[in-house]
Design a protein around this motif. Structure first.
Motif, PDB file in Angstrom:
ATOM      1  N   TRP A 441      18.959 -59.715 -86.948  1.00 30.49           N
ATOM      2  CA  TRP A 441      17.943 -59.016 -86.149  1.00 30.49           C
ATOM      3  C   TRP A 441      18.268 -57.534 -85.956  1.00 30.49           C
ATOM      4  CZ3 TRP A 441      19.455 -63.861 -83.555  1.00 30.49           C
ATOM      5  CH2 TRP A 441      18.571 -64.919 -83.835  1.00 30.49           C
ATOM      6  N   LEU A 442      19.357 -57.059 -86.538  1.00 29.90           N
ATOM      7  CA  LEU A 442      19.720 -55.655 -86.374  1.00 29.90           C
ATOM      8  C   LEU A 442      18.931 -54.789 -87.347  1.00 29.90           C
ATOM      9  CD1 LEU A 442      23.612 -55.848 -86.006  1.00 29.90           C
ATOM     10  CD2 LEU A 442      21.902 -55.549 -84.191  1.00 29.90           C
ATOM     11  N   PRO A 443      18.620 -53.545 -86.957  1.00 35.03           N
ATOM     12  CA  PRO A 443      17.927 -52.626 -87.884  1.00 35.03           C
ATOM     13  C   PRO A 443      18.756 -52.425 -89.149  1.00 35.03           C
ATOM     14  CG  PRO A 443      17.966 -51.755 -85.645  1.00 35.03           C
ATOM     15  CD  PRO A 443      18.887 -52.933 -85.668  1.00 35.03           C
ATOM     16  N   ILE A 444      18.038 -52.285 -90.269  1.00 30.07           N
ATOM     17  CA  ILE A 444      18.736 -52.103 -91.548  1.00 30.07           C
ATOM     18  C   ILE A 444      19.294 -50.681 -91.608  1.00 30.07           C
ATOM     19  CG2 ILE A 444      18.461 -52.019 -94.055  1.00 30.07           C
ATOM     20  CD1 ILE A 444      16.273 -54.131 -93.759  1.00 30.07           C
ATOM     21  N   ASP A 445      20.589 -50.593 -91.893  1.00 32.28           N
ATOM     22  CA  ASP A 445      21.259 -49.296 -92.030  1.00 32.28           C
ATOM     23  C   ASP A 445      22.141 -49.380 -93.272  1.00 32.28           C
ATOM     24  OD1 ASP A 445      22.690 -46.973 -91.942  1.00 32.28           O
ATOM     25  OD2 ASP A 445      23.330 -47.181 -89.843  1.00 32.28           O
ATOM     26  N   LYS A 447      24.287 -47.576 -94.421  1.00 28.25           N
ATOM     27  CA  LYS A 447      25.669 -47.122 -94.259  1.00 28.25           C
ATOM     28  C   LYS A 447      26.539 -48.124 -93.501  1.00 28.25           C
ATOM     29  CE  LYS A 447      24.356 -42.225 -94.168  1.00 28.25           C
ATOM     30  NZ  LYS A 447      24.417 -40.961 -93.383  1.00 28.25           N
ATOM     31  N   THR A 448      25.919 -49.158 -92.932  1.00 22.35           N
ATOM     32  CA  THR A 448      26.670 -50.075 -92.073  1.00 22.35           C
ATOM     33  C   THR A 448      26.450 -51.508 -92.510  1.00 22.35           C
ATOM     34  OG1 THR A 448      26.333 -48.567 -90.219  1.00 22.35           O
ATOM     35  CG2 THR A 448      27.071 -50.789 -89.680  1.00 22.35           C
ATOM     36  N   ASP A 449      27.520 -52.285 -92.564  1.00 19.64           N
ATOM     37  CA  ASP A 449      27.422 -53.702 -92.839  1.00 19.64           C
ATOM     38  C   ASP A 449      26.850 -54.385 -91.602  1.00 19.64           C
ATOM     39  OD1 ASP A 449      27.761 -56.320 -93.745  1.00 19.64           O
ATOM     40  OD2 ASP A 449      29.814 -56.430 -92.957  1.00 19.64           O
ATOM     41  N   PRO A 450      25.701 -55.056 -91.692  1.00 19.80           N
ATOM     42  CA  PRO A 450      25.071 -55.633 -90.497  1.00 19.80           C
ATOM     43  C   PRO A 450      25.937 -56.685 -89.815  1.00 19.80           C
ATOM     44  CG  PRO A 450      23.975 -56.395 -92.502  1.00 19.80           C
ATOM     45  CD  PRO A 450      24.892 -55.295 -92.919  1.00 19.80           C
ATOM     46  N   ILE A 451      26.678 -57.465 -90.576  1.00 13.37           N
ATOM     47  CA  ILE A 451      27.530 -58.487 -89.947  1.00 13.37           C
ATOM     48  C   ILE A 451      28.642 -57.825 -89.139  1.00 13.37           C
ATOM     49  CG2 ILE A 451      29.179 -60.342 -90.397  1.00 13.37           C
ATOM     50  CD1 ILE A 451      27.466 -61.210 -92.727  1.00 13.37           C
ATOM     51  N   SER A 452      29.255 -56.785 -89.728  1.00 19.95           N
ATOM     52  CA  SER A 452      30.304 -56.059 -88.992  1.00 19.95           C
ATOM     53  C   SER A 452      29.735 -55.427 -87.736  1.00 19.95           C
ATOM     54  CB  SER A 452      30.912 -54.976 -89.889  1.00 19.95           C
ATOM     55  OG  SER A 452      31.550 -55.555 -91.008  1.00 19.95           O
ATOM     56  N   ALA A 453      28.510 -54.875 -87.856  1.00 18.92           N
ATOM     57  CA  ALA A 453      27.878 -54.263 -86.685  1.00 18.92           C
ATOM     58  C   ALA A 453      27.587 -55.314 -85.614  1.00 18.92           C
ATOM     59  CB  ALA A 453      26.593 -53.552 -87.097  1.00 18.92           C
ATOM     60  N   GLY A 454      27.131 -56.497 -86.028  1.00 21.57           N
ATOM     61  CA  GLY A 454      26.850 -57.571 -85.067  1.00 21.57           C
ATOM     62  C   GLY A 454      28.112 -58.043 -84.367  1.00 21.57           C
ATOM     63  N   ILE A 455      29.182 -58.231 -85.140  1.00 18.88           N
ATOM     64  CA  ILE A 455      30.446 -58.654 -84.547  1.00 18.88           C
ATOM     65  C   ILE A 455      30.937 -57.613 -83.543  1.00 18.88           C
ATOM     66  CG2 ILE A 455      32.899 -59.047 -85.052  1.00 18.88           C
ATOM     67  CD1 ILE A 455      32.018 -60.301 -87.711  1.00 18.88           C
TER      68      ILE A 455
END
Length: 832
Positions: A441-445, A447-455
């Motif tokens: 559910w995180l915005p697509i970026d 430059k950033t891995d979404p799983i790492s951002a979620g964790i």
């Protein structure tokens, strides 16, 4: 109250009168009266400590400054604990007993009001400025006196010193030299004479009546400021300070240092510093005005009071609080009225924290997701383990937690907190799983891995909530250690002012070392072995360990070191010197950590040469002040003292002082273990076998006590200690000094008669068929110096009143008689 009434008779010497009053009130209290002298020009001042009875020494200490220009002398209406460092006045925490209260009524500052209760006497410290004094009919603890002092301040509208039970006051007969602030208010530069306006008639104030009179002012009004609660203080080097404030902090010779400290705090609030920034600057001030504080704790306490008092400061504090997280605000409200205790409190806190974490995690989900996925589940058991096993030290900026594996106390910085919490207690949320779910559910970026951002988001939310809770609810400044013999798991108990680390009992290691013959041989050498083993266990379980002192008086080669070696091998003994023990109670750092005592059953003092009254403070606990660690408190149980020679300060010619007779047992042994054939054939095996036997007996007895349950085990422990001292009590063989009064009295009279003959003096006076001895107290002091062993002088000198009364037929002791002129003397019984 005869002695107290006598103190009021001579107002030609008001300093001595005041000292006699204080020492009369202090009789029987094992503390010190403190005289403080400070010069208005600044400097450290002169501090002296005086035991009750040292009237001459205290008068001399005060009078020594009578001709010193600019020096003011003070004494408190309280006793401090013994063991204060030389030159230190002590703080509120050191107050042992409060004898009365004083209202500081200063007309030149408008701090005056009506008195709610007739005072015992009144002192005028300078023209128009008075100090009414109330002398209580019994000494109070700080906890008992502090609410009365606060109510008295509110009732009288007097200065803030009224509410401080450790405040010091001026002494009648001394001078009041004005400081710069008072000169600026128009005071004459000449010193004012401190004198009685209303003399004391010797009557005492009923504490209950005084409390009732102050009842209307017992509760603080809602508008009354409360001291601020400080958080973590920032590094002073990172705080930007204006030139004017920097100059104020560095100023010297500022006059009234109390008023100046308040001005500095007000200026810091004016410049917009937060409470923590201001406190950091305040504590680092280089100016000599800061020397008014005896220690850091006193400075912090005064800062908190002043910051909370001023509305502008409280506004600054409120602004700082507004930037705190929503979670902290919720926790403040949620737990403000939580009065549960122990396990119930821990569970309630954990339950609420679990709910807060769930709410915060749900806030990460988009609005259309109504139910949190199972990966967002919060482990309530892990939260309870964290809440119940971790606390925060704000001063050291460290987290403390119990390692459930080896039950060691682990400390870590904020940076390592997550790792250490997870290892010690487990983590309440699977952040990897929850973060992976959140990633969808995180915005697509790119430059950033979404799983790492979620964790990262999940971890930050959970970690912040845990730390906020620990910093607010689990913050403590001191620590104490306990081993609960009945507990199954280690835990942390958060008491009002300290954290208590509670560990579980670990059985002693029993080695396989058979040797019935060796055990029998050692019991022949030491028949009291089994009784001493149960004495040790009984002391471990008894609630009152007053009678858990044992003196082993044995020949040099008897084997004291062998016995101590057995206890040391089992890890149940801490060996110390008398000097180290004294250092503990003086608050000095020593080379001991709390872990040295955690599992000790015995505190042993080998080859001790002297004993002081501080030894009785070993009864239950010892305070520790290890370097770079929190102050702490540890339990002590059996106290074992060994020596090869008599200790004259413990056993004198006239017996044992009551305070030691009521505590100490004595076992006297002779012979040499080296002369035993079995021992000399294989000393190492002898040691192993005896150690194994002692370990088995200790474990067996400990199991028996545990099976009894806590209450029954405490009772058995108390009964065993009572029986042990009944059989081995030191007074059984050496008697008590208190029971030797008649013998001492007879020897004193014989000494006086010898002195009459030796010096051709006339000391006795005969009148109307009776014999009198004038100046008996002074003569008794000379008798003690000349006739009594130095180790007993202090003890017997304390009993001078009782001994002199035993000589008199009416048991009045020293009194005024007409022989024929009025003379203070004792009247002797017929036949003496």
């Amino acid at each position: 109250m005869t002695a107290l009434h006598a103190a009021k008779n001579d107002y030609l010497d008001p300093i001595r009168t005041h000292c006699e009053m204080l020492h009369g009130l202090a009789q029987g209290i094992d503390g010190v009266l403190v005289v403080s002298a400070y010069n208005v020009a600044g400097g450290k001042g002169t501090i002296t400590h005086h035991r009750p009875g040292d009237i001459d020494g205290m008068v001399a200490a005060i009078a020594a400054h009578s001709d010193t220009s600019g020096t003011n002398v003070y004494v408190g209406l309280h006793l401090m604990r013994r063991g204060l460092l030389r030159g230190k006045r002590g703080t509120k925490e050191d107050v042992l007993a409060v004898l009365g209260l004083v209202a500081d009524m200063d007309s030149d500052t408008g701090k005056t009001g009506k008195l709610p209760f007739e005072p015992s006497f009144t002192i005028e410290t300078s023209p128009g400025n008075q100090q009414p004094v109330w002398i209580f009919d019994k000494p109070l603890t700080v906890a008992e006196a502090a609410p009365l002092a606060a109510a008295l301040k509110r009732a009288t509208g007097s200065d803030h010193g009224t509410a401080d039970v450790d405040h010091v006051w001026r002494i009648p007969g001394t001078n009041n030299w004005p400081n710069r602030a008072k000169l600026e208010r128009g005071r004459s530069p000449d010193p004012a004479s401190v004198h009685y306006l209303q003399a004391w008639d010797g009557d005492l104030i009923s504490v209950d009546a005084f409390r009732q009179a102050l009842a209307p002012w017992a509760s603080a009004p809602a508008s009354e400021a409360k001291p601020v609660q400080l958080g973590e203080l920032p590094d002073v080097n990172g705080i930007t300070v204006s030139d004017k404030l920097a100059a104020m902090l560095a100023a010297n010779d500022v006059g009234d240092r109390s008023d100046y400290a308040a001005a500095v705090v007000e200026k810091m609030a004016f410049y917009g510093h937060s409470a923590e920034e201001a406190a950091s600057l305040f504590m680092s001030a280089p100016g000599n005005w800061f020397a008014r504080y005896p220690n850091e704790a006193a400075a912090v306490r005064d800062f908190e009071r002043m910051w909370g008092k001023d509305r502008a400061r409280r506004d600054v504090w409120s602004q700082w609080m507004k930037v705190a997280s929503d979670l902290t605000a919720m926790l403040l409200v949620s737990f403000a009225n939580d009065n549960a205790s122990g396990a119930t409190q821990r569970r309630e806190h954990a339950k609420k924290l679990t709910g807060h974490i769930k709410v915060a995690l749900s806030g990460l989900l988009p609005p259309h997701v109504k139910d949190a996925p199972e990966e967002f589940a919060v482990d309530a058991d892990a939260v309870e383990r964290i809440v119940g096993g971790t606390f925060w030290d704000a001063k050291g900026s460290k987290l403390y937690m119990v390692n459930p594996g080896d039950q060691s106390l682990v400390l870590c910085s904020i940076a390592d907190a997550k790792t250490f919490i997870k290892r010690s207690h487990g983590y309440p949320v699977d952040v990897e799983a929850a973060g992976s779910v959140l990633a969808q559910w995180l915005p697509i970026d790119p430059k950033t891995d979404p799983i790492s951002a979620g964790i990262k988001q999940v971890s930050a939310i959970v970690h912040k909530h845990i730390l906020d809770h620990l910093k607010y609810h689990n913050q403590r400044s001191s620590i104490e250690y306990r081993v609960d013999m009945f507990a199954d798991t280690a835990r942390v108990e958060l008491l009002e002012n300290r954290a208590r680390v509670v560990l579980t009992h670990k059985r002693l290691t029993e080695s396989r070392a058979d040797g019935t013959e060796i055990v029998g041989d050692y019991k022949q050498h030491f028949p009291e072995l089994d009784a001493v083993i149960e004495f040790i266990v009984a002391a471990r379980f008894a609630g009152d360990r007053k009678k858990a002192y044992l003196w082993l008086l044995a020949d040099s080669d008897w084997g004291k070191g062998f016995l101590l070696g057995v206890l040391r091998e089992l890890g149940i003994s801490v060996e110390m010197s008398v000097r180290e023990i004294e250092a503990f109670f003086e608050g000095k750092p020593v080379g001991r950590s709390p872990t040295d005592f955690t599992r000790a059953f015995v505190l042993s003092v080998d080859e001790f040469k002297a004993v002081k009254s501080e030894i009785k403070q070993l009864q239950s606990t010892i305070p520790l002040a290890p370097k770079f660690q929190m102050t702490s408190e540890v339990e002590v149980f059996a106290k074992l003292f060994t020596s090869a020679e008599q200790v004259r300060s413990l056993v004198g010619e006239h017996g044992v002082e009551d305070q030691f007779a009521n505590r100490f047992s004595l076992i006297e042994k002779s012979g040499s273990i080296e002369d035993r054939d079995i021992f000399s054939r294989d000393k190492d095996r002898y040691h192993r076998v005896v150690t194994a036997y002692v370990a088995r007996e200790l474990n067996c007895l400990i199991d028996t006590y545990i099976q009894l349950g806590r209450d029954s085990a405490q009772k058995r422990g108390r009964d065993v200690l009572d029986a042990f001292i009944g059989e081995h009590g030191i007074a059984r063989s050496h008697g008590r000094v208190s029971e030797a009064g008649d013998d001492i009295a007879a020897d004193f009279i014989a000494w006086v008669r010898e002195r009459e003959q030796r010096k051709s003096e006339v000391l006795f006076r005969k009148h109307a068929g009776s014999t009198y001895l004038p100046a008996a107290g002074a003569l008794f002091s000379e008798y003690v110096k000349e006739r009594v062993d130095p180790s007993e002088r202090a003890t017997i000198s304390k009993k001078v009143g009782t001994i002199l009364k035993s000589i008199c037929p009416d048991r009045k002791g020293s009194a005024v008689h007409r022989i024929p002129e009025r003379t203070r003397a004792i009247r002797l019984k017929l036949g003496l």
